[in-house]
Design a protein around this motif. Structure first.
Motif, PDB file in Angstrom:
ATOM      1  N   UNK B 330      -5.995  13.883   3.964  1.00  0.00           N
ATOM      2  CA  UNK B 330      -4.611  13.859   4.422  1.00  0.00           C
ATOM      3  C   UNK B 330      -4.329  12.598   5.235  1.00  0.00           C
ATOM      4  N   UNK B 331      -5.239  12.294   6.149  1.00  0.00           N
ATOM      5  CA  UNK B 331      -5.017  11.130   7.001  1.00  0.00           C
ATOM      6  C   UNK B 331      -5.046   9.835   6.192  1.00  0.00           C
ATOM      7  N   UNK B 332      -5.834   9.815   5.136  1.00  0.00           N
ATOM      8  CA  UNK B 332      -5.884   8.617   4.296  1.00  0.00           C
ATOM      9  C   UNK B 332      -4.585   8.456   3.507  1.00  0.00           C
ATOM     10  N   UNK B 333      -4.087   9.565   2.970  1.00  0.00           N
ATOM     11  CA  UNK B 333      -2.808   9.503   2.260  1.00  0.00           C
ATOM     12  C   UNK B 333      -1.721   8.978   3.191  1.00  0.00           C
ATOM     13  N   UNK B 334      -1.817   9.403   4.434  1.00  0.00           N
ATOM     14  CA  UNK B 334      -0.785   9.065   5.420  1.00  0.00           C
ATOM     15  C   UNK B 334      -0.943   7.647   5.960  1.00  0.00           C
ATOM     16  N   UNK B 335      -2.075   7.014   5.638  1.00  0.00           N
ATOM     17  CA  UNK B 335      -2.281   5.652   6.120  1.00  0.00           C
ATOM     18  C   UNK B 335      -3.002   5.565   7.447  1.00  0.00           C
ATOM     19  N   UNK B 336      -3.423   6.691   7.980  1.00  0.00           N
ATOM     20  CA  UNK B 336      -4.146   6.654   9.244  1.00  0.00           C
ATOM     21  C   UNK B 336      -5.607   6.264   9.036  1.00  0.00           C
ATOM     22  N   UNK B 337      -6.070   6.336   7.806  1.00  0.00           N
ATOM     23  CA  UNK B 337      -7.383   5.811   7.443  1.00  0.00           C
ATOM     24  C   UNK B 337      -7.199   4.970   6.205  1.00  0.00           C
ATOM     25  N   UNK B 338      -8.093   4.024   6.036  1.00  0.00           N
ATOM     26  CA  UNK B 338      -7.970   3.118   4.895  1.00  0.00           C
ATOM     27  C   UNK B 338      -8.950   3.549   3.819  1.00  0.00           C
ATOM     28  N   UNK B 339      -8.476   3.773   2.589  1.00  0.00           N
ATOM     29  CA  UNK B 339      -9.395   4.203   1.535  1.00  0.00           C
ATOM     30  C   UNK B 339     -10.286   3.051   1.071  1.00  0.00           C
ATOM     31  N   UNK B 340     -11.484   3.411   0.602  1.00  0.00           N
ATOM     32  CA  UNK B 340     -12.373   2.394   0.037  1.00  0.00           C
ATOM     33  C   UNK B 340     -11.927   2.024  -1.369  1.00  0.00           C
ATOM     34  N   UNK B 345       0.792   6.367  -4.257  1.00  0.00           N
ATOM     35  CA  UNK B 345       2.132   5.936  -4.626  1.00  0.00           C
ATOM     36  C   UNK B 345       3.147   6.953  -4.138  1.00  0.00           C
ATOM     37  N   UNK B 346       4.164   6.437  -3.484  1.00  0.00           N
ATOM     38  CA  UNK B 346       5.250   7.289  -3.046  1.00  0.00           C
ATOM     39  C   UNK B 346       6.483   6.904  -3.836  1.00  0.00           C
ATOM     40  N   UNK B 347       7.025   7.828  -4.566  1.00  0.00           N
ATOM     41  CA  UNK B 347       8.174   7.570  -5.431  1.00  0.00           C
ATOM     42  C   UNK B 347       7.908   6.408  -6.372  1.00  0.00           C
ATOM     43  N   UNK B 348       6.668   6.327  -6.846  1.00  0.00           N
ATOM     44  CA  UNK B 348       6.326   5.289  -7.794  1.00  0.00           C
ATOM     45  C   UNK B 348       5.943   3.962  -7.173  1.00  0.00           C
ATOM     46  N   UNK B 349       6.165   3.811  -5.884  1.00  0.00           N
ATOM     47  CA  UNK B 349       5.819   2.540  -5.253  1.00  0.00           C
ATOM     48  C   UNK B 349       4.547   2.718  -4.423  1.00  0.00           C
ATOM     49  N   UNK B 350       3.594   1.786  -4.560  1.00  0.00           N
ATOM     50  CA  UNK B 350       2.348   1.939  -3.805  1.00  0.00           C
ATOM     51  C   UNK B 350       2.574   1.792  -2.299  1.00  0.00           C
ATOM     52  N   UNK B 351       1.892   2.631  -1.539  1.00  0.00           N
ATOM     53  CA  UNK B 351       1.966   2.543  -0.085  1.00  0.00           C
ATOM     54  C   UNK B 351       0.900   1.572   0.392  1.00  0.00           C
ATOM     55  N   UNK B 352       1.226   0.812   1.402  1.00  0.00           N
ATOM     56  CA  UNK B 352       0.237  -0.108   1.944  1.00  0.00           C
ATOM     57  C   UNK B 352      -0.880   0.705   2.588  1.00  0.00           C
ATOM     58  N   UNK B 353      -2.128   0.479   2.168  1.00  0.00           N
ATOM     59  CA  UNK B 353      -3.204   1.307   2.715  1.00  0.00           C
ATOM     60  C   UNK B 353      -3.413   1.046   4.199  1.00  0.00           C
TER      61      UNK B 353
END
Lengths: 380, 536
Positions: B330-340, B345-353
């Motif tokens: 959850x925290x990674x989706x939210x951007x509080x952690x950075x995925x490896x 994608x939110x509404x088709x647009x990638x979220x900045x990790x």
């Protein structure tokens, strides 16, 4: 829809049965404006357990603490009246004496405003004294003075804010502990000030700056007005702007602030830059008072500013503090110094008293907080 | 080990024995019982964590404690190790009633606890850690030689003489640290060792090693309380099993090897609290493109290769144990952690990790798991906590508008039936359930299109739960997509439209909530003994 809402509310559609409009208004806001918009005059009024006393108590806590400090200040004036009735009994002499107190409090007071922001934001700034010295030296070099009053003011503010900015970058993005980063800045800035000035006192020839200390408006020296303006702006910034709200959030719970979408790192940088800016303003005040810049200026200001903020109720751990509290804290120390001076008492004793005041103020506040914690968690 | 003690179905709180006068209950061999708990109760504000717990541990046995998250296992451990004091009930330790006032008292009595988060000092040596607080000394000087010798003997006794007594503990692997922690217990002459999920941090071969050590200990007459979520471990190492559910003992002294899995699982589940879930909309309301698309994201050591989608108006629930990587996901989706690896994608647009602010701007909101440490400014008033993510929108030219914030917060408080409904009160003075309402209510302001809820009802009482459930459903009806994580399987099943099951960092099953029941989800979550479902 109404399933499981519990037996306490029997009319789920009635909004907020306990809210009695005006009491929810904090003591600081003047005017009930748009308060309690949904509260209609249905007045169920069935609930005896009104939350009002608890609310007042909590909301009034900083106000109470500040009032306590004001009482200390008044007590100090009473001490003055007893020991030197010739000064403290005479209105005009008292006025002059208190203006002296305010004048002497100006530089450290301005620094304390910046320090209060940093501390509420969960940090600490040990470099303020050194930054003041650096800014005072930088703005009084012959080269700077050749640019006139604008050059002097600009360089003082830019040097202070710039060095504070560096502090913030080191802490936010370099992940240095604030204590370490600002300690390093304290040593380095003092050294740089020494290098620039060659450890000599640099006389300021820009008369407009010197006039800040010598000239008065309505009997009040300009630097006291500068002090007052900084305090007022600081109060507005902390209490009425998003910047202030972010400061409390970052210091009160950095993780919560981050997860709410606040850029905590950028804000931390801004906080240290603000503290540095205050050092630059204070440097101008010191230059005006002494008509010179020197690398020995602002000695121990970091400790005095922290002490004033602490007795003013600022939490070392962040998230709590007021500008008014810090102001009164500065005035208390300044008034004590004044009492020792007018009574020709040695400054050694004064330092001992200052130490006792810090301990006493913090002890009292801790007991207050213990009371707060002991309050029952469940309110209804 | 003939365990015919059976299952205790009747409410145990009612037949709480007075004192130790219950001789008829014990079998003849009852004198080897070292620990007996009866009717132990522990309440916290708003929660009854332990509600009449019964437990009996014999010398030299491995007694397993089973239960879902929140069943009260941790609280029970803390009661036994002296961290919490029970509000009521008897603890009989080696035949005597005891009051374990603090952890030191428990240790002195011979009860040692090995927590999941080992309480070792990383910077001290192995020997120093084993003897911490009770260093052999003469005239105030630590006798280092004796300490090293003693530590060496203890490690030999544990079958691990190869661990160097002089090594810094922080440099040891997790398994060795655990041995050191057990060594400390032995150095204090512990008669009862409580182990809280000791295998969670270990690799497979290390686990069998650990089991060998545990068997050696029990052969020396030491009793072990073993807590694990993995049923196969319980089968392998355990002698008897006690099951906790909702703070009560739902079964005592089952045989660890012969009791069928079905029985164990059903003892852990079942309803005592009636949840009130709002009705689902008749058909899945998937409108168009997914609101959120998570594309094979990975964080090493936390979760791997997770993909999922959430549509507008849909509630997607993730079931899984603590430590299965749910919160981290959850925290990674939210951007509080950075995925490896992977992207969101939110509404088709990638979220900045790794950028929470960007996620918030894109319309995401998250109510984190730990409301006190991650969500609330406890000393600040309720309205400022509600508007923490939105005060900038209320502000004009950088100046906050408290009156408008108060009004908006008051409307939220009304909608959530916040009690007391007073937005100027410090949030720290509210009960847990009401604090949780504030955390969730924060995202009712502004334009949140996707809400991530991590354990939204933890520590929340029944009435407030129902209100939160209704609020979540109303949000979904308004078109908000919701990703819900909960340790409580019934909550996930009752509230979600679609359920994802997560185990050890992977999504192992996905199904519509109607197609699953609690037992099958628990089977998936717990073991891997059943066949895995389709990979998502």
């Amino acid at each position: 829809m109404t399933a499981g809402t519990g037996p306490t509310t029997n009319e789920p559609t009635t909004n907020g049965p306990t809210t009695n409009g005006p009491t929810t208004n904090g003591p600081t806001t003047n005017g009930p404006t748009t308060n309690g918009p949904t509260t209609n005059e249905a007045v169920p009024s069935g609930r005896p357990g009104s939350p009002a006393p608890g609310l007042r108590w909590v909301a009034g806590e900083p106000v109470k603490r500040t009032l306590g400090l004001v009482a200390v200040l008044v007590a100090l004036l009473v001490v003055g009246a007893v020991t030197r009735p010739d000064i403290f009994g005479d209105t005009s002499k008292l006025w002059q004496n208190e203006l002296t107190v305010l004048t002497l409090a100006s530089a450290i007071g301005i620094v304390t405003v910046g320090m209060t922001f940093v501390m509420i934001g969960g940090g600490i700034d040990l470099s303020v004294g050194a930054l003041l010295a650096l800014a005072s030296v930088w703005c009084t070099t012959v080269a700077t003075q050749s640019y006139g009053v604008g050059g002097v003011i600009f360089s003082a503010l830019a040097v202070g804010a710039g060095a504070g900015f560096v502090n913030g970058l080191l802490i936010s993005y370099g992940r240095l502990v604030p204590f370490i980063a600002t300690l390093a800045m304290m040593v380095a800035a003092r050294g740089l000030a020494q290098k620039i000035s060659g450890s000599r006192t640099q006389i300021n020839h820009v008369s407009l700056i010197n006039d800040l200390a010598s000239e008065k408006i309505l009997g009040v020296p300009y630097i006291v007005l500068v002090f007052a303006v900084v305090v007022a702006l600081g109060w507005v910034l902390l209490n009425r702007t998003t910047f202030g709200r972010r400061t409390v959030a970052v210091g009160g719970n950095a993780e919560a602030a981050r997860l709410a979408g606040i850029n905590t790192r950028r804000h931390t940088v801004l906080l240290y830059a603000l503290s540095g800016l205050c050092c630059g303003i204070a440097a101008l005040v010191v230059v005006a008072q002494t008509t010179s810049g020197s690398n020995t200026n602002g000695d121990l200001y970091e400790l005095n500013a922290i002490a004033a903020a602490i007795i003013g109720g600022t939490a070392l751990a962040g998230g709590r503090g007021t500008i008014v509290g810090s102001l009164v804290g500065v005035l208390i120390f300044s008034q004590i110094a004044n009492l020792f001076t007018v009574n020709n008492l040695p400054t050694e004793t004064q330092r001992i008293v200052n130490g006792a005041i810090i301990v006493g103020a913090v002890l009292i506040q801790q007991f207050r907080l213990a009371d707060l914690r002991r309050r029952p968690k469940l309110s209804t | 080990m003939t365990s015919n003690d059976g299952l205790a179905d009747d409410p145990l709180a009612d037949d709480r024995p007075a004192g130790g006068d219950r001789p008829a209950d014990d079998r003849p061999a009852g004198d080897d019982v070292v620990l007996r708990l009866a009717g132990v109760v522990k309440t916290f504000p708003g929660v009854r964590a332990l509600d009449g717990v019964r437990l009996e541990v014999r010398a030299g046995e491995v007694h397993c404690l089973l239960g879902q998250n929140g069943a009260g296992k941790s609280t029970l451990i803390k009661v036994l190790s002296g961290v919490y004091r029970p509000d009521d009930g008897d603890i009989v330790w080696q035949g005597r009633h005891v009051h374990l006032a603090n952890p030191q008292a428990a240790m002195k009595a011979g009860i040692a606890t090995i927590y999941q988060e080992l309480d070792l000092v990383d910077d001290l040596s192995v020997a120093e850690n084993i003897y911490i607080g009770q260093e052999p000394h003469r005239a105030g000087f630590v006798r280092r030689g004796e300490m090293r010798r003693g530590a060496g003997e203890i490690l030999t006794r544990l079958g691990h003489p190869e661990i160097p007594v002089g090594a810094e503990v922080g440099r040891l692997p997790a398994a060795a640290k655990q041995i050191v922690s057990m060594g400390r217990a032995l150095s204090r002459d512990a008669k009862l060792l409580i182990m809280d999920e000791p295998s969670a941090v270990l690799a497979q071969d290390e686990v069998s090693n650990l089991f060998r050590v545990v068997r050696d200990l029990t052969a020396q007459g030491i009793a072990v309380i073993y807590i694990s979520h993995r049923l196969e471990e319980v089968r392998e190492i355990g002698d008897r099993v006690t099951v906790l559910k909702d703070g009560r003992t739902s079964a005592v002294n089952l045989d660890a090897r012969s009791t069928p899995t079905r029985d164990l699982v059903s003892r852990m589940t079942g309803r005592t609290i009636e949840y009130v879930f709002p009705p689902r909309p008749p058909e899945p309301t998937r409108r168009g493109e997914p609101l959120l698309l998570v594309d094979r994201i990975t964080r090493r050591g936390e979760f791997e290769d997770v993909s999922l989608t959430i549509h507008s108006g849909e509630i997607v629930g993730i079931a899984g144990l603590v430590g299965s990587g749910r919160s981290e996901l959850l925290e990674t989706i939210y951007g509080a952690r950075r995925p490896d690896a992977g992207r969101v994608l939110s509404n088709g647009r990638p979220l900045r990790p790794g950028d929470v602010a960007a996620a918030v701007r894109a319309g995401l909101g998250m109510a984190p798991e730990e409301r006190k440490s991650q969500a609330l400014l406890l000393g600040e008033p309720v309205y400022r906590n509600i508007t923490l993510a939105t005060f900038r929108r209320f502000a004009a030219a950088g100046f906050t508008r408290s009156a408008r914030e108060r009004a908006a917060a008051a409307a939220v408080a009304d909608g959530l039936q916040l009690r007391p409904r007073d937005v100027d009160r410090a949030v720290g003075t509210l009960s847990g359930g009401n604090q949780q309402k504030v955390v969730v209510g924060r995202w009712l302001l502004g334009d949140v299109s996707l809400l991530l809820l991590d354990e939204p009802t933890r520590g929340v009482d029944v009435g407030a739960r129902a209100e939160l459930y209704q609020m979540i459903r109303r949000l979904a009806d308004d078109g908000v997509g919701i990703l819900l994580v909960s340790s409580e399987v019934p909550e996930v099943l009752g509230l979600s439209d679609r359920v994802l099951v997560m185990r050890e960092g992977r999504l192992v099953h996905q199904a519509s909530a109607e197609e699953l029941d609690e037992d099958s989800v628990l089977d998936l979550v717990m073991a891997g003994s059943l066949l895995e479902g389709d990979r998502v």
